[in-house]
Design an enzyme around this catalytic site. Structure first.
Site: not given
Ligand SMILES: Cc1cc2nc3c(=O)[nH]c(=O)nc-3n(C[C@H](O)[C@H](O)[C@H](O)COP(=O)(O)OP(=O)(O)OC[C@H]3O[C@@H](n4cnc5c(N)ncnc54)[C@H](O)[C@@H]3O)c2cc1C
Length: 315
Positions: A141, A144-145
């Protein structure tokens, strides 16, 4: 076979910023939400160190700590957070219908509303050295980084629009960006390719793949290989950005919820409504555009409000 069935009002699938924010709002609206965390409790941010761009943390915050804070905030209002994975769903097509979800293959819950927040996982190359150095210079990302690599040299891997966008974004921050493209041409749109070619501190290497990411605790370089000639060379960089796409976690909903060609869930207009009444989607699972914690959290709030209004409309 079903062992037990539990009736709940609001099921939230996923414990990232979207799921926990939906839980905060749903709990405060007395929807008594139950969050199933999935295997990655806290979501993608638990795999990163510093988060510098989430509002409210002027000094930045460690990703895992931020997710602990969000969990605690959701629990403060009565959210039940359970470690478990939804393994199957039977979603009702009827207004006011009951949705069923199987947990860990051995128990069912029946919910009046479901909020899907299962995220989208970044794809990686699968190299051992790449996985070892994730968070130590390997990132998926740039938004992000990228900031952490100010005035440094980095490589970006990929040939599509995302890779082109990440490379040009990084070129504004970094000293030099080298874009490694596996094929002899880029898949990115012509307009994006033009932007890449017109960026002076951005070099494109075609037919080039990473052989190994070099470094012990942090990235010190990459050894690349030309897949036509087999010639290898080392590029000194401190950052490696993998931009080869994301995979939304939507297999579970195949055939039930509408998806686009890349398998992201489709939501209606500016809402979080899916094609089924009482089922809402938020966060990265329905957003291939922004993919940030704050946008995921924002849409989690929207999903809880949509769910609350849906239930109120049934009464
Ligand atoms: C390395 C890295 C660094 C990042 N740094 C930043 C940053 O500095 N700032 C920023 O704004 N964004 C950052 N991001 C992006 C950010 O992490 C994502 O945009 C954000 O986490 C998305 O949130 P979400 O809740 O949609 O999904 P996610 O955070 O992906 O969470 C998905 C959840 O769904 C769960 N899940 C999946 N399938 C199932 C299932 N079948 N049953 C139950 N649970 C399930 C998983 O276990 C998880 O808990 C970064 C991403 C990465 C990979």
């Amino acid at each position: 076979m079903t062992e037990t069935t539990e009736k709940i009002k609001c099921l939230i699938i996923g414990s990232g910023p979207a799921g926990y924010t939906a839980a905060i709002y749903a709990a405060r609206a007395d929807l008594k939400p139950v969050v199933y965390t999935g295997l990655e409790m806290g979501g993608q941010l638990t795999t990163t160190t510093e988060v510098d761009n989430f509002p409210g943390y002027p000094e930045g915050v460690e990703g895992p700590k931020m997710m602990e804070d969000l969990k605690a905030q959701a629990e403060r209002f009565g959210t039940e957070v359970r470690f478990g994975t939804v393994t199957k769903v039977e979603l009702s097509k009827e207004e006011g219908g009951i949705h069923r979800a199987e947990i860990d293959g051995n128990k069912w819950v029946e919910a009046e509303v479901v909020i899907v927040a299962t995220g989208a996982s970044a794809k990686y190359l699968g190299l051992e050295s790449e996985q070892r150095l994730r968070g130590g210079g390997v990132s998926a990302c740039a938004t992000c980084d990228g900031f952490f690599y100010r005035d440094q040299d980095v490589v970006v891997v990929g040939g599509g629009d995302t890779a082109a966008e990440e490379a040009t974004y990084l070129a504004k921050i970094c000293n030099k960006v080298t874009l490694l493209v596996r094929r002899g041409e880029m898949r990115a749109s012509k307009a994006m390719q033009k932007r890449v070619m017109n960026t002076p501190n951005l070099e494109v290497m075609f037919h080039t793949e990473i052989d190994e990411v070099l470094g012990d605790k942090t990235v010190e370089g990459v050894r690349v290989v030309n897949n036509q000639t087999g010639e290898k060379k080392v590029i000194d960089v401190t950052g490696v950005f993998i931009a080869i796409g994301h995979k939304p976690n939507t297999e579970l909903f195949e055939g039930q919820l509408d998806m686009d060609e890349s398998k992201y869930l489709i939501t209606k207009g500016k809402s979080t409504k899916t094609n089924l009444p009482g089922v809402f989607a938020c966060g990265d699972v329905q957003d291939k555009e922004y993919r940030q914690a704050v946008t995921a959290a924002g849409s989690g709030c929207m999903a809880a409000l949509d769910a609350e209004r849906y239930l109120a409309g049934l009464e």
